[in-house]
Write an enzyme that holds these catalytic residues in place. Structure first.
Site, short mmCIF file in Angstrom:
data_model
loop_
_atom_site.label_atom_id
_atom_site.label_comp_id
_atom_site.label_asym_id
_atom_site.label_seq_id
_atom_site.Cartn_x
_atom_site.Cartn_y
_atom_site.Cartn_z
N HIS A 19 50.02 111.20 -28.55
CA HIS A 19 48.81 111.88 -29.04
C HIS A 19 48.99 113.37 -28.76
O HIS A 19 48.62 113.87 -27.71
CB HIS A 19 47.57 111.32 -28.34
CG HIS A 19 46.28 111.85 -28.88
ND1 HIS A 19 45.09 111.16 -28.74
CD2 HIS A 19 45.96 112.99 -29.55
CE1 HIS A 19 44.10 111.86 -29.29
NE2 HIS A 19 44.62 112.97 -29.79
N GLU A 206 35.93 109.25 -28.97
CA GLU A 206 36.04 110.43 -28.11
C GLU A 206 34.62 110.96 -27.91
O GLU A 206 34.00 110.77 -26.87
CB GLU A 206 36.93 111.49 -28.74
CG GLU A 206 37.05 112.76 -27.92
CD GLU A 206 37.77 113.88 -28.66
OE1 GLU A 206 38.12 114.88 -28.00
OE2 GLU A 206 37.99 113.79 -29.89
N ASP A 284 47.21 115.91 -26.12
CA ASP A 284 46.29 116.28 -27.19
C ASP A 284 46.61 117.67 -27.74
O ASP A 284 47.40 117.81 -28.66
CB ASP A 284 44.85 116.18 -26.69
CG ASP A 284 43.82 116.02 -27.82
OD1 ASP A 284 44.21 115.96 -28.99
OD2 ASP A 284 42.62 115.96 -27.50
N ASP A 285 45.97 118.70 -27.21
CA ASP A 285 46.18 120.10 -27.63
C ASP A 285 46.46 120.91 -26.36
O ASP A 285 45.59 121.65 -25.89
CB ASP A 285 44.95 120.63 -28.35
CG ASP A 285 44.63 119.83 -29.60
OD1 ASP A 285 45.22 120.13 -30.66
OD2 ASP A 285 43.80 118.92 -29.53
#
Length: 341
Positions: A19, A206, A284-285
Site C-alpha cells: 500500500h 479508512e 501509504d504516502d
C-alpha cells in the site's frame, strides 16, 4: 530490545510493501527540485515551509496538498526520479517486493500524457529489478471523487499500453476521498477490470464505514482491502475477514497523521493481528505522513508492544498477500524464514 537493535531487526526483515502511492513519496526537497527544473512556481518559500504545511485534520486536507505537490510532475524523467527515490528507501527498509499505486488521472487532468506517466515509473522499476532483484508491480488507481465514466476513459487510454508494460502493470485500485464515494459507484468499471483479468484492490474502511469494506468485497470483488481499520465496527465482517484471510494493507502512521486515531497507542492493528486477521504494515504516502515502511513497523512495534514473532508474522503476511506468482513468492518466504531462524 532497545530502539537501535529493534530498528536494525525491522530493516533486516524481508518484506513486501503493498500500500504505497508513488505520488505520496514526493519529499519536499524533490518537489522544489522538480519545480525548478520545470520552471514552476510553488506557493511555499522553502522546504521547511512546505513541510510545516503537513498538519492535516482529515483525509481531504491531505489530498488538497497531495494533488498540489503532484503538479510538479511533468516529464518522464520526473516520474522516473520520484520512483527511484522511493525504491532506494524501500531497499534500505528490507523491501523485496513492492506493489505501487499510481493515479494517472492526477496527471492527465493537467495535460500530462498517460504514456509519460507509465514510461517514467516503469523505467525505474525495471532498472531496479535488473540491478538488485527487487521486484515490483503497478496498480493503476482510479480517483473515487471523480466519476465512473472518467475511470472508464482512463482505462481506455491505458489499455493500449498493457502489452508494453505487462511485466509490471498487473492491477487496478481505487483511492482518494472515501466519504460520499461508496464502492458501488464503481461497480461497472471494476466488473470490466475483472473481465480483463486485472488483480483488484480498493481503499475501504479508512474514514468510510465497515459497510464499505463489505461492499468492496461483494460489489467490486477485490482481493485485498487497503486500510480496513473500521472493519472492527462489524463483528460479522471481522469473522469473515479472519475466516477468508482477506489481506488488510494497514498504514499506521497515515492513520495517525490523518486523525483516524488520536494516538498510535490507540491503533487497532495489534488487536486485529492477534485475532488472526491477515494484517500487513505499509506506509501509504510516506513523504507526507512521517515515515517509510520501516518507520511504520518501528513506531507501531513501540506503541503497541509488538513482539519479534509478531513482526515476523506481519512480514510473512505481506509476502503471502502479494500478487507474485507462487514460485516467486515461495523464494521470498524462504528468505524470511531464514532470517527468522
Amino acid at each position: 530490545m532497545n530502539s537501535p537493535d529493534l530498528n536494525a531487526y525491522i530493516r533486516g526483515l524481508p518484506k513486501a510493501e503493498l500500500h504505497l502511492h508513488i505520488e505520496g513519496t514526493l519529499e519536499p526537497e524533490l518537489i522544489f527540485e522538480l519545480a525548478a527544473r520545470n520552471h514552476m512556481a510553488i506557493p511555499y518559500s522553502s522546504v521547511e515551509a512546505l513541510r510545516a504545511a503537513y498538519a492535516f485534520t482529515d483525509l481531504q486536507s491531505f489530498l488538497d496538498l497531495y494533488y498540489a505537490g503532484a503538479s510538479v510532475l511533468i516529464t518522464e524523467q520526473d516520474f522516473y526520479d520520484m520512483t527511484m527515490a522511493y525504491l532506494r528507501r524501500a531497499r534500505a527498509d528490507g523491501v523485496l517486493h513492492a506493489e505501487i499505486m499510481f493515479d494517472p488521472q492526477t496527471h492527465t487532468g493537467r495535460g500530462v500524457a498517460i504514456e509519460t506517466v507509465f514510461a517514467g515509473i516503469a523505467r525505474a522499476l525495471r532498472e531496479v529489478r535488473a540491478a538488485t532483484g527487487i521486484s515490483s508491480y503497478l496498480l493503476m488507481s482510479f480517483l473515487r471523487h471523480l466519476s465512473e465514466q472518467e475511470a472508464f476513459d482512463t482505462l481506455a487510454a491505458a489499455l493500449p499500453l498493457r502489452e508494453q508494460y505487462n511485466d509490471v502493470w498487473i492491477g487496478i485500485g481505487l483511492d482518494s476521498a472515501e466519504l460520499g464515494n461508496p464502492p458501488d459507484k464503481f461497480a461497472r468499471i471494476f466488473a470490466r477490470c475483472k473481465e480483463l483479468e486485472f488483480r483488484l484492490v480498493a481503499h475501504a474502511g479508512e474514514e468510510g464505514p465497515a459497510a464499505y469494506v463489505s461492499d468492496a468485497l461483494d460489489v467490486l470483488h477485490v482481493e485485498r482491502i487497503d486500510h480496513g481499520v473500521r472493519s472492527e465496527d462489524d463483528p460479522a465482517l471481522m469473522q469473515r475477514l479472519i475466516r477468508d484471510q482477506v489481506p488488510l494493507t494497514v498504514c499506521p502512521l497515515s492513520n495517525l497523521k490523518l486523525c483516524v486515531v488520536d494516538a498510535l497507542e490507540q491503533h487497532n492493528l495489534a488487536r486485529l493481528l492477534r485475532q488472526g486477521a491477515m494484517v500487513t504494515i505499509n506506509s501509504d504516502d510516506p513523504a507526507y505522513f512521517g515515515g517509510y515502511v520501516g518507520q511504520n513497523y518501528l513506531a507501531t512495534a513501540q506503541a503497541l508492544g509488538l513482539s519479534k514473532q509478531e513482526l515476523g508474522t506481519l512480514a510473512r503476511n505481506s509476502l503471502e498477500s502479494c500478487f507474485l506468482p507462487a514460485d516467486q513468492k515461495q523464494v521470498l518466504l524462504g528468505k524470511l524464514q531464514g532470517y527468522l531462524i
